[in-house]
Design a protein around this motif. Sequence first.
Motif, PDB file in Angstrom:
ATOM      1  N   VAL A1325      48.032  45.332  40.262  1.00  0.00           N
ATOM      2  CA  VAL A1325      46.822  46.156  40.113  1.00  0.00           C
ATOM      3  C   VAL A1325      46.081  46.209  41.441  1.00  0.00           C
ATOM      4  O   VAL A1325      45.845  45.168  42.063  1.00  0.00           O
ATOM      5  CB  VAL A1325      45.906  45.579  39.017  1.00  0.00           C
ATOM      6  CG1 VAL A1325      44.717  46.503  38.809  1.00  0.00           C
ATOM      7  CG2 VAL A1325      46.666  45.387  37.721  1.00  0.00           C
ATOM      8  N   PRO A1326      45.721  47.418  41.893  1.00  0.00           N
ATOM      9  CA  PRO A1326      44.964  47.498  43.162  1.00  0.00           C
ATOM     10  C   PRO A1326      43.647  46.717  43.094  1.00  0.00           C
ATOM     11  O   PRO A1326      43.033  46.576  42.035  1.00  0.00           O
ATOM     12  CB  PRO A1326      44.702  48.998  43.315  1.00  0.00           C
ATOM     13  CG  PRO A1326      45.774  49.644  42.526  1.00  0.00           C
ATOM     14  CD  PRO A1326      46.068  48.737  41.377  1.00  0.00           C
ATOM     15  N   GLU A1327      43.288  46.217  44.269  1.00  0.00           N
ATOM     16  CA  GLU A1327      42.078  45.409  44.383  1.00  0.00           C
ATOM     17  C   GLU A1327      40.841  46.157  43.885  1.00  0.00           C
ATOM     18  O   GLU A1327      39.965  45.593  43.231  1.00  0.00           O
ATOM     19  CB  GLU A1327      41.891  45.025  45.852  1.00  0.00           C
ATOM     20  CG  GLU A1327      40.545  44.393  46.196  1.00  0.00           C
ATOM     21  CD  GLU A1327      40.452  42.957  45.735  1.00  0.00           C
ATOM     22  OE1 GLU A1327      39.407  42.351  45.955  1.00  0.00           O
ATOM     23  OE2 GLU A1327      41.420  42.467  45.125  1.00  0.00           O
ATOM     24  N   GLN A1328      40.744  47.474  44.186  1.00  0.00           N
ATOM     25  CA  GLN A1328      39.565  48.235  43.798  1.00  0.00           C
ATOM     26  C   GLN A1328      39.378  48.274  42.291  1.00  0.00           C
ATOM     27  O   GLN A1328      38.261  48.335  41.800  1.00  0.00           O
ATOM     28  CB  GLN A1328      39.647  49.670  44.345  1.00  0.00           C
ATOM     29  CG  GLN A1328      39.509  49.758  45.854  1.00  0.00           C
ATOM     30  CD  GLN A1328      40.819  49.514  46.566  1.00  0.00           C
ATOM     31  OE1 GLN A1328      41.762  48.982  45.973  1.00  0.00           O
ATOM     32  NE2 GLN A1328      40.894  49.888  47.834  1.00  0.00           N
ATOM     33  N   ILE A1329      40.483  48.253  41.568  1.00  0.00           N
ATOM     34  CA  ILE A1329      40.391  48.277  40.106  1.00  0.00           C
ATOM     35  C   ILE A1329      39.933  46.918  39.595  1.00  0.00           C
ATOM     36  O   ILE A1329      39.080  46.819  38.717  1.00  0.00           O
ATOM     37  CB  ILE A1329      41.750  48.678  39.496  1.00  0.00           C
ATOM     38  CG1 ILE A1329      42.125  50.094  39.946  1.00  0.00           C
ATOM     39  CG2 ILE A1329      41.721  48.579  37.980  1.00  0.00           C
ATOM     40  CD1 ILE A1329      43.499  50.535  39.495  1.00  0.00           C
ATOM     41  N   LEU A1330      40.521  45.874  40.171  1.00  0.00           N
ATOM     42  CA  LEU A1330      40.194  44.531  39.696  1.00  0.00           C
ATOM     43  C   LEU A1330      38.756  44.141  40.023  1.00  0.00           C
ATOM     44  O   LEU A1330      38.136  43.361  39.287  1.00  0.00           O
ATOM     45  CB  LEU A1330      41.151  43.505  40.314  1.00  0.00           C
ATOM     46  CG  LEU A1330      42.582  43.525  39.781  1.00  0.00           C
ATOM     47  CD1 LEU A1330      43.415  42.497  40.487  1.00  0.00           C
ATOM     48  CD2 LEU A1330      42.612  43.282  38.285  1.00  0.00           C
ATOM     49  N   ASN A1331      38.253  44.657  41.123  1.00  0.00           N
ATOM     50  CA  ASN A1331      36.889  44.274  41.520  1.00  0.00           C
ATOM     51  C   ASN A1331      35.877  44.562  40.426  1.00  0.00           C
ATOM     52  O   ASN A1331      34.888  43.841  40.263  1.00  0.00           O
ATOM     53  CB  ASN A1331      36.492  45.028  42.796  1.00  0.00           C
ATOM     54  CG  ASN A1331      37.000  44.322  44.036  1.00  0.00           C
ATOM     55  OD1 ASN A1331      37.362  43.151  43.985  1.00  0.00           O
ATOM     56  ND2 ASN A1331      37.063  45.053  45.141  1.00  0.00           N
ATOM     57  N   TYR A1332      36.077  45.624  39.663  1.00  0.00           N
ATOM     58  CA  TYR A1332      35.149  45.963  38.580  1.00  0.00           C
ATOM     59  C   TYR A1332      35.097  44.849  37.552  1.00  0.00           C
ATOM     60  O   TYR A1332      34.019  44.458  37.078  1.00  0.00           O
ATOM     61  CB  TYR A1332      35.583  47.284  37.939  1.00  0.00           C
ATOM     62  CG  TYR A1332      34.851  47.616  36.657  1.00  0.00           C
ATOM     63  CD1 TYR A1332      33.559  48.142  36.693  1.00  0.00           C
ATOM     64  CD2 TYR A1332      35.424  47.379  35.421  1.00  0.00           C
ATOM     65  CE1 TYR A1332      32.873  48.443  35.519  1.00  0.00           C
ATOM     66  CE2 TYR A1332      34.761  47.670  34.243  1.00  0.00           C
ATOM     67  CZ  TYR A1332      33.484  48.207  34.292  1.00  0.00           C
ATOM     68  OH  TYR A1332      32.812  48.490  33.138  1.00  0.00           O
ATOM     69  N   TYR A1333      36.257  44.306  37.193  1.00  0.00           N
ATOM     70  CA  TYR A1333      36.308  43.334  36.107  1.00  0.00           C
ATOM     71  C   TYR A1333      35.880  41.939  36.551  1.00  0.00           C
ATOM     72  O   TYR A1333      35.649  41.075  35.714  1.00  0.00           O
ATOM     73  CB  TYR A1333      37.726  43.291  35.518  1.00  0.00           C
ATOM     74  CG  TYR A1333      38.090  44.603  34.880  1.00  0.00           C
ATOM     75  CD1 TYR A1333      37.626  44.928  33.615  1.00  0.00           C
ATOM     76  CD2 TYR A1333      38.862  45.536  35.555  1.00  0.00           C
ATOM     77  CE1 TYR A1333      37.934  46.146  33.029  1.00  0.00           C
ATOM     78  CE2 TYR A1333      39.183  46.749  34.985  1.00  0.00           C
ATOM     79  CZ  TYR A1333      38.712  47.063  33.722  1.00  0.00           C
ATOM     80  OH  TYR A1333      39.001  48.260  33.160  1.00  0.00           O
ATOM     81  N   ARG A1334      35.780  41.741  37.861  1.00  0.00           N
ATOM     82  CA  ARG A1334      35.316  40.432  38.323  1.00  0.00           C
ATOM     83  C   ARG A1334      33.826  40.220  38.030  1.00  0.00           C
ATOM     84  O   ARG A1334      33.392  39.090  37.836  1.00  0.00           O
ATOM     85  CB  ARG A1334      35.575  40.297  39.821  1.00  0.00           C
ATOM     86  CG  ARG A1334      37.031  40.157  40.162  1.00  0.00           C
ATOM     87  CD  ARG A1334      37.240  39.645  41.570  1.00  0.00           C
ATOM     88  NE  ARG A1334      38.649  39.523  41.848  1.00  0.00           N
ATOM     89  CZ  ARG A1334      39.374  40.427  42.503  1.00  0.00           C
ATOM     90  NH1 ARG A1334      38.774  41.503  42.950  1.00  0.00           N
ATOM     91  NH2 ARG A1334      40.648  40.248  42.710  1.00  0.00           N
TER      92      ARG A1334
END
Length: 1753
Positions: A1325-1334
């Motif tokens: 999963v790209p970092e930009q997508i994961l950043n939201y869920y962090r």
Amino acid sequence: MAYSLIEYRSQIVSGTLPKDDLVELKKKVTAKIDYGNRILGLDLVVRDEAGNMLDPDRTSTVSLFRAHETASRSVDDRIQEEKTRLQNLEMRRQTLFSTVHTYSLLMNLKNFVCNIGEDAELLMSLYDPDQSEFISENFLVRWDSMGMPKEIEKLNNLPALFTDLSSTDLMRQRLFLVCQIIRVGSMELKEGKKQTGGLRRPFGVAVMDITDIAHGKIDDEDKQHFIPFQQIAMETYIRQRQLIMSPRIPSRVIGENEPLTAVFNKVIATREVNHKGQGLFVTMKLLPGDLTQVRKDYPHFVDRSTAIVRKMGFPEIILPGNVRNDIYVTLLQGEFDRGKKKTPKNVEVILSVHDDEGKPMEKAIFPGAGYDGITEYKSVIYYQVKQPCWNETVKVTIPIEDVCRCHLRVMFRHRSSQDSRDKSEKPFGMAFVRLMRGDGTTLRDGRHDLIVYKVDVKKAEDAKVYLTLPATWAEVEEKEKQTGKQFHHSGVIPVTKDSFQLATLTCSTKLTQNVDLLGLLNWRSNTEDLDQILQRLMEVEGSEIVKFLQDTLDALFNIMMETSEKDTFDTPVFNALVFIITLIGDIKFQHFNPVLETYINKHFSATLAYVKLTGVLNYYVGHAEEPGLTERLYTALKALKYLFRFIVQSRVLYLRFYGNSEDGDAFFNSIRTLFLSFNSLMDRPLDEGVKIKGAILKYLPSIINDIQTVFDPVELSVLLAKFIESIPDSQLVRQKLGCMCKMVESDLFRQPECRDVLLPLVTDQLSGQLDDHSTKPDYEACVQLLSTVLDNLDRKNVGPTRGHVQLIMERLLRRVNRTVISMDRSSPLIGHYLACMTAILKQMDDMHYSHYISTFKTRQDIIDFLMETFIMFKDLMGNVFPADWMVMNLVQMGVFLRAINQYSDVLNKFFLDQAHFELQLWNNYFHLTVAFLTHKTLQLESFSQEKRNKILNKYGDMRKTIGFKIRDMWYNLGPHKMKFIPAMVGPILEVTLVPEPELRKATIPIFFDMMQCEHNFSPGHTFETFENELITKLDQEVEGGRGDEQYKVLLEKTLLEHCRRHRYLSQSGEELALLLSSLLENLLAYRTITHDESPEHRMSCTVNVLNFYKEKKREDIYIRYLYKLRDLHLDCENYTEAAYTLLLHAELLEWSDKPCAAHLIPRGDGEHVWTQQELKERLFQEIICYLDKGKMWEKAIEMGKQLAKMHESHMFDFMELSQLLKKQADFYEKIMHAMRPQPEYFAVGYYGLGFPSFLRNKMFIYRGKEYEWLEDFSLKLLSRFPNAVRMTSTAPPEGNISNSPGQYIQCFTVKPVLTLPKQFKDKGVPEQILNYYRTNEVDQFQYSRPFRKGEKDPDNEFATMWIERTTYITAYRFPGILKWFEVKSVSMEEISPLKNAVETMEKTNEKLSNLVQQQACDRSLSVNPLSMMLNGIVDPAVMGGFSNYEKAFFTNAYIQAHPEDRECIEELKRLIALQIPLLADGIRVHEEKTTEQLKPLHNRLVTCFQDLREKVEKQYGVITLPCSLTEQKKSRVGSVVMPYILPSTLRRMSTISTVSNASSGLSSGSASSDGPSCLSSQDSLLSRPSDRRASVLSRSDEDNRIARKNRKEWSVSKSQNLLERQSDGDETPPEKQQRPKSLQLGDRRLTLSLFQGVSSQLSLSNPLSPLPASPHTPQTPRSSSYSSLLTDNDASTIDTPGTPPPMPPKKHPHEIDNSRFSTEFSPPLPMKIESKPPPPPPKARKSMFPSYEHPPQ
């Protein structure tokens, strides 16, 4: 204002003021106080004429209302006057001119700057250039030769007051102040010893236009005006000769022989003065009032030293006491023969006053105000002028008795410039004029041409001789006409050829110039012409008549009495008397009314005058139709008051002297005849004599008080009643009502017998006017009459009034009520009618009320009356009288209270039984009483203590009275109570909320009664209807500001007491009581906090209330508070939270076409008819808009998909669908490209009893704003609670803090725990997508704190370093409807040193892996961060590498002591082994990017890595990874996608070899071998520490094997690259001897410089340059970047190794067993095995481990 009041008070307490002055001062003080009260918003105080406060108990209601009106109007006028004074001075002056008739002009001569060299006289006066006339006499100032005033004490202060000026004088088109300067000295200004002195010579003039001052446009008494001085040219003897010899030569300068009047006329015309700095300095101020008034009002301006300059004439209004006897004489001009002289004479005129014997009258001549009189006046001398023109005015004042024997004498003398010649000069001419003429009249005003007699005859100065001669040429002409003989010029005293003119003006209150008036006064000497004398009297000027008012009236009545035998002169005398009375009615002479009154009462003595006067008056009225008499009758009617004063006084005198005689009937008959004549006159058609009819109605009432003294009052009342009845109903309505009003005001109406006659007439007339069917009723005249009647009936001295009040009640009460109901509330008359209605009700007693109800014929009539009364009362309370009319409002409320109580008895008596119960009537009654009780006028708590006490003492607490009545009436309802539920719940709630303890205790039990009623009568035996209504109304009332903590306690206590005693309501009632108490607590907190500046507090309270209504399923109130919360978020720009708030509303709606219930529609949209689908769609659109603004694009996409599905599958609106999809595409792009900072989360605890209840001893998690760090957040938090103390400890507080009265705040940063959605599990999963869920979709947060257990190991502190990890779980997930949520559960666990080491190694491997990929994918990045990290691992210089782990955990002693840790030890060994392939890839990438400068460092890294690899592989085995992580995969759009690499993924991709040294040399820094490798199926979790973030990834229950897929590119996570900051206390030890100097990294400066060299490049905007993993992989160009980069703090932590070295692993892999891991994240990756030297140990976290100066041994 305050200073004025202090000054007034000092004058009052001094006790020196006369009584009249004290009364006036008291009025001034009260006026100022009332004005101040209005400005301060205080209540209006009503006072009587003396300024004392009115007592409402002793004052009639109407009088009280009128006093309020007068006081309010007075204050309004004062405020308007202040505004006008500030805004428009011109308007103020116009107002002043319209109210004041006499003015004074104050002038103060400050200085006169002029170099004369001789004494001078300044003559100042007011002058009208348009009329060429002087308005005032002169103000004289004498100046000495030194340029100073003669009276030196008056230097700079020479005041003069020009008095008696009328508005006509001031409003002239032009008005000037002129000053004539007369030089007193020699003939010419030249030095000479033999010059004649004391001569008055013209010197110059000064003029000033004072029109603006007179008009009021300029009003500044301090401003000094400069009046320029115009000097006349001083011509010498030679120049005179030239002018005589050459008369054609024009003179361009003003000559000295020009008259001064001509000089200032020229100056006024040209307005140009060459003054050369010479002139006068004066101040001017216009003062309203005459001399007496000005002295009283402006004592600081006008004192004894002020010269009084009178007007040459009378003021506009002549006052009776104004005694004046002035004759103004003006020397005009003359023409004198030069005789034997070659040049004209220098003529000096000498004026004096003499008596018949020639004796001079001493000091009778006044040349100007400011100085005493003189005996002889000498004129100005014009040098050698044949026809001198003086225009000098003096005032002659002599006693009135001497006027008849005095005359003016004028002597003419030639004056020489040389003293010797001048002494020999004698008068050459003489003239005279008598002050009183032969017929007894004073010398006529105007011009007089005098005869100049020679003086060389001895008899010329003998008065007895020359007084026999004619004085003027007019006398000569008149005598010649009479005798026919010509006048001889050579008589006893020869007549000269010279001529002389003077003018006179008489201003006397005792002298008259009117022959006709004098003829009347001397009528006996000429009785033959009496008719003409009386006729001519009416042509005499009014000012002459009022001078001799008493004498004139005496003469008229003497004529009437002395000719009483015949009536020849009755009519002329009557007409003359009417003329005089009418004259005194004029505004100019209105002040002579007292004089006339005094004459009638004290001097009038004609006992039979009444016969004559009534006879003529009756004749006029009886023959009113005759054309010649109509106007005379009209004039007589205007004078009717004083005519009857004479008639009555005459009758009284007659009775006093003669007693009752036979002619009594004649007098009575004459009065009756007069009224009959009036009646017949009034009964004529309207168009005949309208003017006469109006005059009769206007002036007839003025005779009532006088006539009743000599006429029977009852009969007079009957006559008046018949008079009114004779007027047709539709004619002259206003005049008729006005006439009746004056009748009521008369003394007649105060007598009960007369009232019995007049009151039915009045009520009939008013009833007809106020009838519903009346056309165009005159409401103003009606209310004036009615209020006057009620005012008179409410007095003490008018006898019994009960029957009269009953008559008014029966005839007028209902009509007045209906008039008030129909009248517009903005009408100016509504207050008058309300006062009348209040007055009627106030004067009604209990019997009146009972009788009035009995007058209704049917029960329906009573219903109608009570209904309209209840509605009217409710509408009128507090809505008519202004709020500051406190006394009037309280009187009205008191009267209404008594009426309501009376009508409540009627309700109980007639409308309570089952057959006649009237629901609407009772409903109106209850609403009225509640409105009464809650009226703002009665809310004593809102007043000051003093005002409260006054009201209680005077009126009591009316709320308690009406409240107890409400309670009693409710309980009287019996079975009818259910008809009022739920309608009466709200009104009763209003009653109980009134903060009066006794009232609350009495009325709260009504709630229980309602519960009981509904429980008994409802089918389900519940009180749900009552409960819902009470909750709704309670919310509205508390939000409106009502209710308090005491009410909450009392409500709960009272309901619990009653419910617990009830058999069936004990449980449900108790639940309701507790629920209401909880609701009140939330509502009170919400209301309190709404005024708080902190929006967060308001949001908290709003959510508390919101949740309450959600639990109670009260959607209507719930939605209302949702929108309040949304608005609060929008104000704070919390768009995300605003969206989640609106989402709660949307969730209440369905995707259906059902119409929306009213409560589901937000306020403001109620007019539109919405379906649920329409409203939900609109809400979704609004929510998506807010989410977009809040950068919550993932949630916006989710909402958009729902909406799109509806458009696609149900609504089939493809156009709208296209727009939605475009928006979603935009959101996807923003997710990958837009900058989106991750918010911090803070734990905040509020401890102590000083906090509000919704915060007290609770902990919350706050979501910070963008770029908001702990320091900023803490400051903002503490600013809301300035008295709070910030706690330094993060541990939970002890009980003494929680229970203390203070405020303690605990605040620290927490890390959200990542919860990854299912679709992302085991995916790249790209970092930009994961950043939201962090930082979103989270509700768990962790805080870690290091601590030690046991004794500290001096050689290895890691063995005892434990971690205390606290997990907080919030009530709701973030983000939500608030930026903070309360912590609902807190759990704590301790992490052992071994587990801490495992986590540390995992995080180090994660950082290394992602940094290597980042460097490989982006060639533009600096290699320095990689250099520092590799160096810190392969060549640990400070902490000794992972040898510390080996010493602490890999020993047999530790394993035996902790057998349960075997798996963790194996995991730690495996993680150490896992570092080797990662380091191998890093060194390969480092070699490709190494510059020449870094080659020594790279060689050193290769050497160290080989040693480390050999050691690790030997001890812990060989781990292989799939194909290089740095290979790249071409995406569909040509971009590089770098997936997020988790530690668990690395473990799965790796394979542990059983061969202990399966390594190959690394000649170039990296070596690899391709081959498949099995992925471990272990569960794992990412736990990333950083200086600002930490997240934990839970593992799933099942292991998943990942299919192998070719992946050529990976994403590097920002969080994976965050490295720890080096401790400030770290020092680099000496390097190993074999390390070259160029490779030494122990110098801190090198470390920083390496980092600083790369930090500027670590930005999202930098594209990642891909680096091929092998020679067979082509380079892939990038179109965009998705990398997440290092921050400054992250990069600065890479250079220092600090982790203890781990022990070598065993030959077989071990699984990591950690219960915290719940999510498996393992993307499929190609495998690649690399043989590398053993890696160095990972570095330690600064926050967890202390740094060492030397590596542990």
